[in-house]
Design an enzyme around this catalytic site. Structure first.
Site, mmCIF file in Angstrom:
data_model
loop_
_atom_site.group_PDB
_atom_site.id
_atom_site.type_symbol
_atom_site.label_atom_id
_atom_site.label_comp_id
_atom_site.label_asym_id
_atom_site.label_seq_id
_atom_site.Cartn_x
_atom_site.Cartn_y
_atom_site.Cartn_z
ATOM 1 N N LYS B 79 0.850 -1.198 0.000
ATOM 2 C CA LYS B 79 0.000 0.000 0.000
ATOM 3 C C LYS B 79 0.883 1.246 0.000
ATOM 4 O O LYS B 79 1.902 1.304 0.693
ATOM 5 C CB LYS B 79 -0.902 -0.021 1.239
ATOM 6 C CG LYS B 79 -2.006 1.026 1.244
ATOM 7 C CD LYS B 79 -2.881 0.862 2.502
ATOM 8 C CE LYS B 79 -3.984 1.889 2.577
ATOM 9 N NZ LYS B 79 -4.787 1.753 3.824
ATOM 10 N N SER B 154 -9.755 2.165 2.946
ATOM 11 C CA SER B 154 -8.891 2.908 2.053
ATOM 12 C C SER B 154 -7.964 2.028 1.215
ATOM 13 O O SER B 154 -7.459 2.456 0.189
ATOM 14 C CB SER B 154 -8.021 3.865 2.866
ATOM 15 O OG SER B 154 -7.151 3.142 3.730
ATOM 16 N N SER B 178 -9.797 -0.436 7.023
ATOM 17 C CA SER B 178 -9.212 -0.274 5.688
ATOM 18 C C SER B 178 -8.543 -1.520 5.122
ATOM 19 O O SER B 178 -8.199 -1.554 3.939
ATOM 20 C CB SER B 178 -8.207 0.864 5.690
ATOM 21 O OG SER B 178 -8.882 2.099 5.814
#
Ligand code: ZN
Lengths: 496, 512
Positions: B79, B154, B178
């Site tokens: 990420k 997210s 997330s």
């Protein structure tokens, strides 16, 4: 713009001062408060940095245990309570020299709180209450390039983050009341004593001129007998003992002038100007200034065990006033001599000079006489003069050996201040040693007698005191490089 | 060319058996990215060169008998919120465009040490603020199950990458769900470890007291393997727990036999019912039923303060975020916008932050600044911390009666891109079930529970355990996975539609 001032006597006739001191001390830990970067002073800009002290995205702080230990020792030496549990907090505000735009500090949970210390001024003891001593990190250092040297009007600014993250302890006093006319001296004596205490603890270099001890002076005046404190100003950048005293006195006189005219003192930050001896207005402190403190979520609470605190307490060095009493006895100083020595911030220097072999009286004589005069001339503190106690001891031993007299010794100090080397090197390089050649000395005495027959006659008549004039003439011819006692002996022999 | 659908365990076995090489596997995944990421947009940055170099080094180690562990040579996606030395790290924000960190996050350092080639950086909502990845400044990520839908957020990029076979493994971060919510809506597995179990050093903080990195995978045992690589104490993170990581792979393997005899499972009354999609609830109830049949004892537990969790979260998170994001001021790195005239440093800061932050980020900075303001602190931030304590007490009480707690991971399946982007409150509700775990720091996993009847889209079951009992979520998660795969006769992802591959329309799988 120069402010109107009230005469100091008038100030005291009408007002009672309340004093508050905030001192920031840079700790001398090997690494920074929250990262492993070195803390060496004077390194190339931005060479002592890492993701954490640069506040790079993702970086995290780790508390320096040595800094916590120093903070606790400072707290204990100031008779403070030590928190069983306390946290760091974020103080949020934007400034280019703050890498994260918040300072990791302590807010309502300081590591040390509610202490006191006693300072002596002119034989009287004043108790200075300590509100708190807390840990925080230093900011970077901005240099504004341009004609003004200040941020306004600068062409550009440079920031050095080597200083960012250096551990600081902020020591805040409670309002100090009842000092009256002595407020400036009490302020100075407190900072001097704090320096001494910190040096004794070995936690900081406390070099005011390098900024490792920075002092803000808070001052307010209240009409005599009033039961409330007046509006205070916070004067920043007061970075010598002498300035602490001067700035306090200046603000007292400035406040008094405002108040005497029925005006209101503005609650604000002021800047001290060492060169002109005045303060000027900084930013106005209003209630709107909101740092949005909240506990630093990247750090766990600091919870020093009671055992550790007690161990640190047991290992504290002798407190300054006890040490002073002991030293006074050891050195055989009078109360006045001791007070002057302490007042000049010279206790440590004198002690080191004695340790290096000088007698207590000669050590005191040099530091409080010749060297104090030079420090005053340069408007710096004795410790910043650049003369080492060992050098002073060596100069004195050269005097004792008869190699130097006091006048020549002063020239050696000139050399030391100019960085010409050790005392011995300076004596050699400048050719300062006393002439012990009896033939040359005898000839000079003969010249002096011949040149001043009237004086010679007086001496022959038994007026020995008149010898001074002849000694002076001989010393002049010898360019000071003679032993005055031997000259005297020779004169008396020849005219006896 | 068909994608490499093997799990990390299968890839690791193939590498160990000498049947393939890391270069081969890594190249296959890079090819897959090239083929489908134009549609998915899971990646913000692909480092083909670096990944292949690391793969070659892994192969060389293996030949030399110096392999660094099970996952040496298995590629991974990270990420974009984790600092990667030499690789761009934008956090999905314009304000960090072009920033290349000079250091590795501890998680990334662990990956490199364990020999996992890093394929690239995955898309995310800007600074991890969002539940759909629509708030990325670089455009949304698309759900491989339906390209018109969101992949969750997210960490939608990491979940979509794993679901689309662009990477066998990925790293996510979970502040309010997330990792878990994207897992649920993409039919993948996501784990939020115990707070402090995986180092946050190098994770660009959203909310420091809530953030936690964790694994994003297709199977529970893959997650356990990855978790063991990235977990453990880190002296650079003061909030990291100084205790050994429990035996997670062992727990997952034990759970994989599908036996839950003696395990007490608590169904959280407050996490279900109103506001939850019917099909999501049906799949959840079936999962509970399966676990009961497998020997689990199911009890209902009540956590009354969970109803305040969302409000609490939206005070604590913006407060911490507003302070964290203050450093983006154009003075040292990232975007710099210089207004005309003779701007001061403050003018540059203002203009840069105006241009560099998206609306959701600005919204939360304002919320947080307000919540921390003097005069409001006690009513907002202070009060939120108290509720947080009450949420933790609810967990403590519930874990007296149950070994693990279960709920649907997210209230709904994936919604359409654009559907909620202008309705922050509707968006925030996606994390209703996942937020309590972040508030109290307990670990949680999301495991696929099947497809909702209404829309045929994946749903997930969340399993929560007490702090430091991460092994329990792996054991129960693996057991449920086994039970469901038996029911389905294969993995849920096998039911996902094939993706159109750019310039590869003649593949045996055809065009969707
Ligand atoms: Zn550093």
């Amino acid at each position: 713009m120069t402010a109107t001032l009230l005469s100091y006597d008038d100030v005291l006739a009408q007002f009672d001062p309340a004093l508050g001191l905030e001192v920031h001390v840079e700790l001398n830990t090997a690494t920074k408060m929250f990262c492993g970067c070195p803390t060496v002073f004077g390194a190339e800009p931005n060479t002592q940095t890492c993701p954490t002290c640069l506040g790079l995205p993702g970086s995290m702080p780790v508390v320096n245990a040595k800094a916590v230990e120093s903070a606790i020792r400072i707290g204990l030496a100031l008779n403070c309570q030590i928190a069983e549990w306390c946290r760091f907090a974020r103080k949020n505000y934007f400034y280019p020299d703050m890498p994260k735009n918040f300072q990791t500090s302590q807010y309502d949970e300081p590591i040390a709180f509610d202490g006191y210390t006693e300072v002596e001024v002119d034989g009287e003891l004043y108790r200075v209450g300590i509100e708190r001593a807390h840990m925080e990190e230093d900011t970077g250092k901005s240099t504004h390039i341009g004609t003004t040297g200040r941020i306004h009007g600068a062409d550009y600014s440079l920031v050095d983050y080597n200083r960012a993250g250096i551990p600081l302890i902020e020591i805040v006093t409670k309002p100090v009341l009842g000092t009256g006319a002595k407020a400036p001296e009490v302020a100075r004596a407190y900072v001097a004593q704090l320096r001494e205490l910190l040096l004794g603890l070995g936690v900081s270099d406390v070099r005011m001129e390098q900024g490792s001890l920075r002092c803000d002076v808070n001052l307010s005046l209240a009409p005599k007998g009033a039961d409330r404190l007046g509006i205070r100003t916070e004067t920043k950048n007061v970075n010598s003992l002498r300035s602490v005293e001067r700035a306090t006195r200046y603000e007292m006189q400035r406040h008094a002038a405002v108040l005497a005219e029925g005006g209101k003192v503005l609650q604000e930050t002021r800047h001290w100007h060492e060169d002109t001896g005045i303060t000027t207005s900084g930013r106005e402190k209003s209630d709107a200034e909101d740092y949005r403190y909240f506990p630093e979520p990247d750090l766990v609470p600091v919870a020093p065990s009671r055992d550790w605190v007690e161990q640190l307490r047991a290992e504290l060095p002798e407190p300054p006033h006890e040490k002073r009493a002991r030293l006074q006895a050891e050195w055989g100083f009078s109360d006045l001599e001791m007070r002057d020595t302490a007042g000049a911030g010279a206790l440590g220097l004198v002690a080191e000079t004695i340790a290096a072999g000088a007698s207590p009286q000669t050590a005191r004589k040099w530091w409080l006489g010749e060297l104090a005069r030079r420090a005053n001339e340069s408007e710096i503190d004795l410790g910043s003069l650049g003369v080492a106690p060992a050098d002073v001891a060596r100069v004195q031993s050269l005097v004792d050996e008869g190699t130097l007299n006091d006048k020549l010794a002063r020239q050696v100090f000139d050399g030391l201040l100019d960085g010409e080397g050790t005392p011995d090197e300076i004596v050699a390089a400048r050719g300062l040693a006393i002439v012990s050649d009896e033939g040359a000395l005898s000839a000079a005495v003969d010249h002096a007698i011949a040149a001043h027959p009237d004086v010679a006659d007086k001496i022959r008549d038994g007026k020995v005191a008149a010898a001074g004039a002849l000694i002076g003439a001989v010393m002049k011819e010898m360019r000071g490089q003679a032993d005055a006692n031997r000259v005297r002996e020779l004169i008396l022999e020849k005219l006896g | 060319m068909s994608p490499d659908k093997r799990t990390a365990v299968e890839l690791a076995d193939a590498l160990a058996a000498g049947e393939t090489t890391s270069v081969e596997i890594t190249r296959a995944h890079l090819d897959r990215i090239a083929a489908v990421d134009g549609d998915i947009h899971a990646f913000l940055h692909v480092d083909a060169e670096g990944a292949l170099r690391d793969a070659a080094a892994s192969d060389a180690r293996r030949v030399a008998g110096e392999s660094r562990g099970v996952l040496d040579g298995v590629p991974i996606a990270v990420k974009d919120v984790m600092a990667t030395r030499g690789l761009p790290t934008t956090c999905g924000s314009r304000i960090l465009e072009g920033w290349i960190p000079p250091y590795d996050a501890t998680v990334v350092a662990h990956l490199r040490r364990a020999g996992l080639p890093i394929l690239g950086k995955t898309n995310m909502d800007e600074f991890a603020m969002g539940s759909s990845t629509e708030h990325s400044a670089y455009g949304p990520t698309h759900n491989p199950w339906d390209l018109d839908r969101i992949p969750g957020g997210s960490g939608g990029g990491s979940a979509a990458a794993v679901a689309a076979y662009e990477a066998p493994l990925a790293i996510g971060t979970d502040t309010g769900g997330s990792i878990r919510q994207p897992g649920a809506v993409t039919g993948t597995v996501g784990v939020k470890p115990t707070y402090g179990g995986v180092s946050r050093y190098g994770l660009v903080a959203l909310a420091n007291s809530l953030d936690q990195p964790g694994p994003v995978t297709r199977t529970v045992v893959d997650a356990a393997l990855l978790h063991e690589v990235i977990g453990g104490h880190d002296p650079l993170d003061s909030t990291s727990i100084d205790q050994p990581v429990p035996a997670l792979v062992e727990a997952a393997r034990r759970g994989a036999d599908g036996d839950l005899t003696g395990v007490r499972i608590g169904v959280v009354r407050e996490l279900g019912g109103e506001g939850y999609q019917g099909g999501v609830l049906t799949r959840f109830e079936e999962s509970v039923e399966l676990m009961t049949k497998a020997g689990a004892e199911v009890v209902e537990v009540s956590c009354p303060h969970f109803v305040h969790a969302l409000a609490t979260y939206y005070l604590i998170l913006p407060a911490e975020a507003s302070s964290n994001l203050a450093r983006f001021d154009a003075m040292r790195y990232g975007l710099r916008v210089t207004p005309d005239g003779d701007p001061s440093a403050e003018d540059v800061m203002r203009a840069t932050r105006e241009a560099g932050f998206g609306d959701e980020v600005k919204r939360r900075i304002m919320l947080g600044t307000y919540a921390l303001s003097s005069g409001y602190y006690d009513a907002y931030y202070g009060q939120a911390q108290k509720v947080r304590t009450l949420v933790s007490r609810d967990f403590d009480a519930a874990f007296q009666d149950a070994d693990v707690l279960v709920s649907p991971t997210a209230p709904t399946t994936a919604f359409k891109i654009g559907e909620k982007v202008d309705d922050p409150l509707a968006m925030y509700l996606n994390d209703l079930a996942t937020i309590p775990a972040n508030l109290s720091g307990v670990p949680g996993i999301s495991v696929p529970s099947g497809l909702a009847d209404e829309d045929g889209l994946p749903a997930g079951v969340q399993i929560l355990a007490p702090a430091m009992a991460d092994d329990r979520v792996y054991r129960v998660g693996a057991a449920l996975e086994t039970l469901l795969v038996r029911e389905w006769g294969g993995r849920l992802l096998d039911q996902a539609p094939a993706l159109p591959a750019v310039g590869d329309a003649e593949t045996p799988e055809g065009v969707r």
